[in-house]
Scaffold this motif. Sequence first.
Motif, PDB file in Angstrom:
ATOM      1  N   VAL A  58      23.744  39.292  51.552  1.00 26.45           N
ATOM      2  CA  VAL A  58      23.823  39.756  52.765  1.00 26.45           C
ATOM      3  C   VAL A  58      22.929  40.813  52.685  1.00 26.45           C
ATOM      4  N   ALA A  59      22.643  41.161  54.332  1.00 22.33           N
ATOM      5  CA  ALA A  59      22.491  42.658  54.402  1.00 22.33           C
ATOM      6  C   ALA A  59      21.177  43.700  53.116  1.00 22.33           C
ATOM      7  N   GLY A  60      21.476  42.528  52.453  1.00 15.40           N
ATOM      8  CA  GLY A  60      20.075  43.182  51.168  1.00 15.40           C
ATOM      9  C   GLY A  60      21.203  43.517  50.309  1.00 15.40           C
ATOM     10  N   ARG A  61      22.457  43.251  49.864  1.00 19.04           N
ATOM     11  CA  ARG A  61      22.850  43.749  49.000  1.00 19.04           C
ATOM     12  C   ARG A  61      24.287  42.187  48.135  1.00 19.04           C
ATOM     13  N   GLY A  62      24.160  42.151  46.911  1.00 20.91           N
ATOM     14  CA  GLY A  62      24.659  41.115  46.272  1.00 20.91           C
ATOM     15  C   GLY A  62      26.051  41.254  46.673  1.00 20.91           C
ATOM     16  N   LEU A  63      26.667  40.144  47.258  1.00 22.06           N
ATOM     17  CA  LEU A  63      28.456  39.720  47.034  1.00 22.06           C
ATOM     18  C   LEU A  63      28.622  38.611  46.726  1.00 22.06           C
ATOM     19  N   THR A  92      21.740  35.254  52.500  1.00 22.62           N
ATOM     20  CA  THR A  92      20.918  33.953  51.282  1.00 22.62           C
ATOM     21  C   THR A  92      22.008  33.955  51.019  1.00 22.62           C
ATOM     22  N   PRO A  93      22.194  32.675  49.993  1.00 21.46           N
ATOM     23  CA  PRO A  93      22.512  32.392  48.673  1.00 21.46           C
ATOM     24  C   PRO A  93      21.791  32.884  47.610  1.00 21.46           C
ATOM     25  N   VAL A  94      21.918  33.657  46.603  1.00 19.01           N
ATOM     26  CA  VAL A  94      21.691  33.288  45.206  1.00 19.01           C
ATOM     27  C   VAL A  94      20.754  32.239  45.008  1.00 19.01           C
ATOM     28  N   SER A 118      25.879  37.676  41.674  1.00 16.29           N
ATOM     29  CA  SER A 118      25.389  38.135  42.264  1.00 16.29           C
ATOM     30  C   SER A 118      23.628  37.796  42.434  1.00 16.29           C
ATOM     31  N   ALA A 119      22.828  38.633  42.145  1.00 20.18           N
ATOM     32  CA  ALA A 119      21.584  38.647  42.313  1.00 20.18           C
ATOM     33  C   ALA A 119      20.826  38.673  40.730  1.00 20.18           C
ATOM     34  N   ASP A 120      21.408  39.493  40.266  1.00 20.73           N
ATOM     35  CA  ASP A 120      20.693  39.952  39.123  1.00 20.73           C
ATOM     36  C   ASP A 120      21.548  40.366  37.344  1.00 20.73           C
ATOM     37  N   VAL A 121      22.802  40.480  37.961  1.00 20.46           N
ATOM     38  CA  VAL A 121      23.211  40.239  36.504  1.00 20.46           C
ATOM     39  C   VAL A 121      24.221  38.511  35.840  1.00 20.46           C
ATOM     40  N   LEU A 122      23.977  39.261  34.338  1.00 20.02           N
ATOM     41  CA  LEU A 122      24.555  38.336  34.045  1.00 20.02           C
ATOM     42  C   LEU A 122      25.427  38.776  32.409  1.00 20.02           C
ATOM     43  N   ALA A 123      26.704  37.505  33.187  1.00 16.67           N
ATOM     44  CA  ALA A 123      27.927  37.146  32.821  1.00 16.67           C
ATOM     45  C   ALA A 123      28.579  37.105  32.002  1.00 16.67           C
ATOM     46  N   THR A 124      29.381  37.155  30.853  1.00 21.47           N
ATOM     47  CA  THR A 124      29.654  36.797  29.958  1.00 21.47           C
ATOM     48  C   THR A 124      31.096  37.208  29.654  1.00 21.47           C
ATOM     49  N   THR A 125      31.814  36.228  29.140  1.00 20.73           N
ATOM     50  CA  THR A 125      33.299  35.680  28.578  1.00 20.73           C
ATOM     51  C   THR A 125      33.472  35.754  26.532  1.00 20.73           C
ATOM     52  N   VAL A 126      33.561  37.159  25.695  1.00 20.32           N
ATOM     53  CA  VAL A 126      33.034  35.941  24.459  1.00 20.32           C
ATOM     54  C   VAL A 126      34.555  35.243  24.299  1.00 20.32           C
ATOM     55  N   LEU A 127      35.272  36.129  24.413  1.00 24.20           N
ATOM     56  CA  LEU A 127      36.246  34.845  24.029  1.00 24.20           C
ATOM     57  C   LEU A 127      37.002  34.867  25.165  1.00 24.20           C
ATOM     58  N   GLN A 128      37.128  33.574  25.844  1.00 27.95           N
ATOM     59  CA  GLN A 128      37.588  32.555  26.738  1.00 27.95           C
ATOM     60  C   GLN A 128      38.678  32.409  26.607  1.00 27.95           C
ATOM     61  N   THR A 129      39.384  32.600  25.452  1.00 28.44           N
ATOM     62  CA  THR A 129      41.046  32.829  25.450  1.00 28.44           C
ATOM     63  C   THR A 129      42.271  33.946  25.224  1.00 28.44           C
ATOM     64  N   ALA A 360      28.918  49.009  38.803  1.00 26.60           N
ATOM     65  CA  ALA A 360      27.179  48.422  38.953  1.00 26.60           C
ATOM     66  C   ALA A 360      26.648  48.272  39.339  1.00 26.60           C
ATOM     67  N   CYS A 361      27.213  46.475  39.689  1.00 30.29           N
ATOM     68  CA  CYS A 361      27.219  45.594  40.439  1.00 30.29           C
ATOM     69  C   CYS A 361      27.761  45.535  41.789  1.00 30.29           C
ATOM     70  N   GLY A 362      29.146  45.913  42.027  1.00 32.76           N
ATOM     71  CA  GLY A 362      29.582  45.809  43.432  1.00 32.76           C
ATOM     72  C   GLY A 362      30.132  44.130  43.972  1.00 32.76           C
ATOM     73  N   ALA A 363      29.835  43.421  43.815  1.00 33.67           N
ATOM     74  CA  ALA A 363      29.247  42.187  44.135  1.00 33.67           C
ATOM     75  C   ALA A 363      30.771  42.061  44.355  1.00 33.67           C
ATOM     76  N   CYS A 364      31.647  42.409  43.971  1.00 34.58           N
ATOM     77  CA  CYS A 364      33.844  41.890  44.298  1.00 34.58           C
ATOM     78  C   CYS A 364      34.226  43.074  45.108  1.00 34.58           C
ATOM     79  N   SER A 365      33.623  44.109  45.696  1.00 36.74           N
ATOM     80  CA  SER A 365      34.018  45.202  45.943  1.00 36.74           C
ATOM     81  C   SER A 365      33.378  45.021  47.004  1.00 36.74           C
ATOM     82  N   ALA A 366      34.051  45.991  48.432  1.00 36.47           N
ATOM     83  CA  ALA A 366      33.309  46.454  49.357  1.00 36.47           C
ATOM     84  C   ALA A 366      33.218  47.827  49.121  1.00 36.47           C
ATOM     85  N   LEU A 367      33.271  48.440  48.557  1.00 33.85           N
ATOM     86  CA  LEU A 367      32.916  50.052  48.001  1.00 33.85           C
ATOM     87  C   LEU A 367      31.258  50.538  48.540  1.00 33.85           C
TER      88      LEU A 367
END
Length: 372
Positions: A58-63, A92-94, A118-129, A360-367
Amino acid sequence: MNHGLATDRRPDEAADTRPPGGFDLAVRSAVAVHGVRVSAPVQRRSGAGPSDDGHVVVAGRGLALPIVPTSPYSIDAGRLLFAGTDLGVEATPVRRPRFYDLTTADGVPYSRLARLHSADVLATTVLQTCVRYREPDRCRFCAIEESLRADATTRLKTPEQLAEVARAAVTLDGVRQMVMTTGSTAGPDRGAKLLADCVRAVVAAVPGLPVQVQCEPPEDLAVLGELRAAGASTIGIHIESLDDEVRRRWTPGKATVSLAEYERAWAEAVRVFGWNRVSTYLLVGLGEDPQELVEGARRLISLGVYPFVVPFRPLAGTLAARDGAQAPDPELVSDVTARVAAALAAAGMRGADQGAGCAACGACSALPQAGG
Ligand code: SF4
């Protein structure tokens, strides 16, 4: 103490009175709480931290925004709309990343190992428990094991698997940074050594890829040096609230690790990773006094730690949702975010400068919307 800041309104109510006004902090906070109607190919359900959202630009920023079919906000034909009125903002949707269509040599779809955020972050939870997931220890906002229960992911990702996925995500989809979190283990490192092994493999496969690791304060702080030496460029040590009473209520297991222990870990992390290379989540809407929250954020900034301010949301599968907890009022989100962003600006601390991680991603915050 419960300051009763969470609103009694449902997230899909009460935004209808807000007039269209472009994409300022008020609208950013409103969509963070009320969500949007959108068909987003990049979504995540459950998992660690904030989830259940769709990823949009939205407005050029990943949310990362909640997808709420009854929200007055919608994204359609490349625009953000309020009650059907064009707000004059591109949205636009990613798009679905290509790496989701690949499978490891041993037959695991890449999309079960890591997700695009977001548009360009790879995220993983190494241990899901998580050793704290059983009641009464479980964090009330967390759904880390729900995606495992839904068979959407694997319990433990191997360094080799993550290296393979990272290489593809960078090559095929232009991923620019990676976030690795983990459930906490019972060991004194709390899972950090698993993270170190995975960072080493990813950085060997994709030299120069900025990687953030996220874990609880390890008992032996020397592990933080191991994470840095493995190639992690930033670290998130997430406390969610600085108010001890709020911590005992919302994160009973983690609250057994004292604020003093968090402070020692942050200080050591700043020494090892550097100023503004360490972050923590502060959730708005857990009942903490907003003034105390902002003052706490200022203290963190003075330590060199970035306070990533994020509105609490009651996600499916969490204890909070089960118990009927409500998201905060967007005005509270807006107010706290603006004041923390001002403190960040005064210190010259920008999330984008971290290079990797949630700040750095910022997509989860309004900061980012407020200049943080
Ligand atoms: S801020 Fe963190 S959790 Fe949110 S989308 Fe970005 S990387 Fe994912």
